[in-house]
Write a protein that holds these residues in place. Structure first.
Motif, PDB file in Angstrom:
ATOM      1  N   HIS A  91      -0.757  10.519  90.675  1.00  0.00           N
ATOM      2  CA  HIS A  91      -1.635  11.561  90.332  1.00  0.00           C
ATOM      3  C   HIS A  91      -1.975  12.098  89.537  1.00  0.00           C
ATOM      4  N   ARG A 100      -4.995  11.103  93.004  1.00  0.00           N
ATOM      5  CA  ARG A 100      -5.160  11.358  93.833  1.00  0.00           C
ATOM      6  C   ARG A 100      -4.199  12.523  94.476  1.00  0.00           C
ATOM      7  N   ASP A 101      -4.851  13.318  95.074  1.00  0.00           N
ATOM      8  CA  ASP A 101      -3.623  14.926  95.276  1.00  0.00           C
ATOM      9  C   ASP A 101      -2.378  14.384  96.428  1.00  0.00           C
ATOM     10  N   MET A 102      -1.064  14.747  94.849  1.00  0.00           N
ATOM     11  CA  MET A 102      -0.258  14.527  95.640  1.00  0.00           C
ATOM     12  C   MET A 102       0.223  15.650  96.927  1.00  0.00           C
ATOM     13  N   GLU A 115       0.269  13.649 103.055  1.00  0.00           N
ATOM     14  CA  GLU A 115      -0.047  12.657 103.533  1.00  0.00           C
ATOM     15  C   GLU A 115      -0.138  10.693 102.614  1.00  0.00           C
ATOM     16  N   ASN A 116      -0.306  11.759 101.320  1.00  0.00           N
ATOM     17  CA  ASN A 116      -0.767  10.850 100.410  1.00  0.00           C
ATOM     18  C   ASN A 116       0.069  10.816  99.535  1.00  0.00           C
ATOM     19  N   ASP A 169       1.180   7.606 101.437  1.00  0.00           N
ATOM     20  CA  ASP A 169       0.735   6.469 101.302  1.00  0.00           C
ATOM     21  C   ASP A 169       1.159   5.691 100.040  1.00  0.00           C
TER      22      ASP A 169
END
Lengths: 200, 200
Positions: free
Chosen positions: B117, B122-124, B128-129, B132
């Protein structure tokens, strides 16, 4: 060229007191000049919609444990139980009156007021007690007593508080190195490094 | 006997991220075990009547300047502009699910989520993230996906948040050494000294 640190504080702030005890060391370590700027946190809190830490749930409990612990770590005297929050208007005005005469006298008075309240437990909300502290520094009581009523001195405190808010100050202690802001006594190591290195 | 530090944080807290990057060093320096405890600051703030720092006048401006500066000082990567505050529910649940299997896996996942994040942007908030990131640690996506919906895991996060409030936690990061509370990433030197010396 010597660098300035503007040191904003409210006499009613115990963290402001802890910071005040460290200013001589900061100046010695970094060669800076400290500009002492008492402000009224109550006015700041009205502008930001905040409340004094002591009144905030959980935060207040933490403060009551943290301040004595921090004082022990610094080897700083603290009167326990800590005095209650108080109206620091008279003390702040006294400092600005003293500064008109001599900036060094202003910082000496500020340190003495802080120590009287937080180390000795003398109530610095009372103008008489502020006058007593000032007298111990060979300040004439009558001069200061009328000085604290001087509209120019009263206005100075208002302007300094407004200016602090305009510069982003929202707590005590708060340090500005140029425009670089640092909040909290726990940031003094960063303030010192910033002064020594010019920033990172 | 090894000492524990309970490290309370919200993934949405940038100061929590900065602290998270220092936990391995703290453990190496002091020989402590770090217990990672994600909580939901939104619940804490409802209990204390506080607001997120980013939304508080002046405090929010300071945070936006202070966090990158603090990251530079620590040599920690930070994605700029910083991601907005976000709902960290899925990430927090994932950590408690992982902890049931292996506390070490939980801390690895927490560190990876923080980095994804705050260092990679990346949007936590998006489950889905989080999946990942977990997959990159060889956690089975399907197992975690159903684990995050497990009522026991959901309840665990609620209980940990309530327990944190009951123990006086009001912000992120917040550290407890035994019952001794320390608030803020800037207090890590005090946490380390407390662990080394047993207190002062």
């Amino acid at each position: 060229m010597r660098k300035n640190v503007t040191f904003y504080f409210d006499f009613a702030s115990p963290y402001g007191y802890l910071a005040a005890t460290q200013m001589d060391q900061l100046a010695a370590d970094t060669g800076c000049d400290v500009v002492w700027r008492p402000i009224l946190l109550g006015v700041v809190f009205r502008a930001t919609g905040s409340a004094p830490n002591l009144q905030r749930p959980l935060v207040g409990d933490y403060l009551l444990r943290d301040v004595p612990r921090f004082a022990r770590r610094l080897g700083v005297e603290l009167h326990l139980p800590m005095p209650s929050p108080f109206a620091s208007l008279a003390a702040a005005r006294a400092v600005y009156w003293a500064e008109q005469r001599d900036p060094h006298l202003a910082s000496s008075l500020a340190k003495a007021v802080f120590a009287a309240h937080w180390a000795e437990g003398r109530d610095m909300a009372l103008p008489e007690n502020v006058l007593d502290v000032a007298a111990s520094l060979d300040i004439n009581r009558d001069d200061l007593d009328s000085g604290m009523q001087d509209p120019a001195v009263k206005d100075r405190l208002r302007r300094e508080t407004d200016s602090a808010i305009a510069r982003g100050v929202f707590g005590s202690p708060f340090f500005l190195v140029g425009d670089e802001p640092f909040w909290g006594v726990d940031r003094l190591p960063q303030v010192a490094d910033w002064l020594r290195t010019g920033g990172w």
